[in-house]
Design an enzyme around this catalytic site. Sequence first.
Site, PDB file in Angstrom:
ATOM      1  N   SER A   1       0.837  -1.075  -0.019  1.00  0.00           N
ATOM      2  CA  SER A   1       0.027   0.008   0.210  1.00  0.00           C
ATOM      3  C   SER A   1       0.869   1.040  -0.003  1.00  0.00           C
ATOM      4  CB  SER A   1      -0.938  -0.072   1.212  1.00  0.00           C
ATOM      5  OG  SER A   1      -1.895  -1.302   1.431  1.00  0.00           O
TER       6      SER A   1
HETATM    7  N1  SAH Z   1      -0.570  -4.245   4.318  1.00  0.00           N
HETATM    8  C1  SAH Z   1      -0.186  -5.126   2.970  1.00  0.00           C
HETATM    9  C2  SAH Z   1      -1.230  -4.701   1.870  1.00  0.00           C
HETATM   10  C3  SAH Z   1      -1.089  -5.944   0.981  1.00  0.00           C
HETATM   11  S1  SAH Z   1      -2.384  -5.615  -0.237  1.00  0.00           S
HETATM   12  C4  SAH Z   1       1.137  -4.179   2.520  1.00  0.00           C
HETATM   13  O1  SAH Z   1       1.447  -2.903   2.824  1.00  0.00           O
HETATM   14  O2  SAH Z   1       2.019  -5.113   1.838  1.00  0.00           O
HETATM   15  C5  SAH Z   1      -3.676  -6.916   0.708  1.00  0.00           C
HETATM   16  C6  SAH Z   1      -3.471  -8.234   0.999  1.00  0.00           C
HETATM   17  O3  SAH Z   1      -4.544  -8.627   1.198  1.00  0.00           O
HETATM   18  C7  SAH Z   1      -2.783  -8.786  -0.053  1.00  0.00           C
HETATM   19  O4  SAH Z   1      -1.723  -9.479   0.265  1.00  0.00           O
HETATM   20  C8  SAH Z   1      -4.052 -10.188  -0.467  1.00  0.00           C
HETATM   21  O5  SAH Z   1      -3.323 -11.259  -0.792  1.00  0.00           O
HETATM   22  C9  SAH Z   1      -4.572 -10.009   0.887  1.00  0.00           C
HETATM   23  N2  SAH Z   1      -6.015 -10.690   1.034  1.00  0.00           N
HETATM   24  C10 SAH Z   1      -6.982 -10.542   0.066  1.00  0.00           C
HETATM   25  N3  SAH Z   1      -8.172 -11.089   0.607  1.00  0.00           N
HETATM   26  C11 SAH Z   1      -7.796 -11.638   1.606  1.00  0.00           C
HETATM   27  C12 SAH Z   1      -8.422 -12.544   2.520  1.00  0.00           C
HETATM   28  N4  SAH Z   1      -9.711 -12.982   2.355  1.00  0.00           N
HETATM   29  N5  SAH Z   1      -7.744 -12.911   3.838  1.00  0.00           N
HETATM   30  C13 SAH Z   1      -6.663 -12.693   4.139  1.00  0.00           C
HETATM   31  N6  SAH Z   1      -5.759 -11.687   3.386  1.00  0.00           N
HETATM   32  C14 SAH Z   1      -6.318 -11.349   2.076  1.00  0.00           C
END
Ligand code: SAH
Length: 216
Positions: free
Chosen positions: A65
């Site tokens: 993000s």
């Molecule tokens: N805070 C993280 C954001 C990653 S993007 C960073 O800064 O790197 C959001 C993440 O949510 C992705 O890695 C995706 O795989 C995960 N995600 C999507 N649906 C999900 C679910 N149902 N349960 C757990 N994680 C999920």
Amino acid sequence: MQDSFLHKGKRRILVKYLKEKIGIKDERVLAAIDTVPRHFFMESVFLDYAYEDRAFPIAAGQTISHPSTVAEQTELLEIERSDKILEIGTGSGYQTAVLIAMGALVYTIERQKGLYDFSKQMFKKMNISPIHQAFGDGFEGLPFFAPFDKIIVTCGAGELPMALLRQLRVGGKMVIPLGVEEEQVLYRFTKISPTEFEKEQFGLYKFVPMLGNINK
Ligand code: SAH
């Protein structure tokens, strides 16, 4: 991995930007962003840009993000030391590391095995650790470890995950982007009784979608 004076200098500029241009006021959030080397969590081709306010691709078609989004979501959670926090979407692990730097006790879930493995290794290399790291479906939360003081969802959910609201303690807060379109609205829910919530709305953001369990 190296955290050089150059990286530290760039972080200081980013923190100044978050404070002056984005309007982040919580000094604890700013201090955590100043501390955590965001470039550790990114692929080497993007390293030069690690301290710009941009989102970047990580493995499995996901993104790390924007620093401003991490800062705003974290500020909305009003983190106190020793808060017990459930994070949905570990992703690269950057947001997790920011929460840990603030003294929070973090429980985190990721549904992509590649990212679960990557972040786990990275935490080990950095010598930090969430209290619990799960590979699974964030829609279910972690009922065994509930209740949580705060819940942060870092992916955009099409519908409000009721299981997560149940796992919040009374007085607790959940920050979650909702919507299936290109952009999502960021909401903060405060649990005022076992069945009542106060709902506040913040701006529009772009998150990757929150999807059901990959193994089902
Ligand atoms: N805070 C993280 C954001 C990653 S993007 C960073 O800064 O790197 C959001 C993440 O949510 C992705 O890695 C995706 O795989 C995960 N995600 C999507 N649906 C999900 C679910 N149902 N349960 C757990 N994680 C999920």
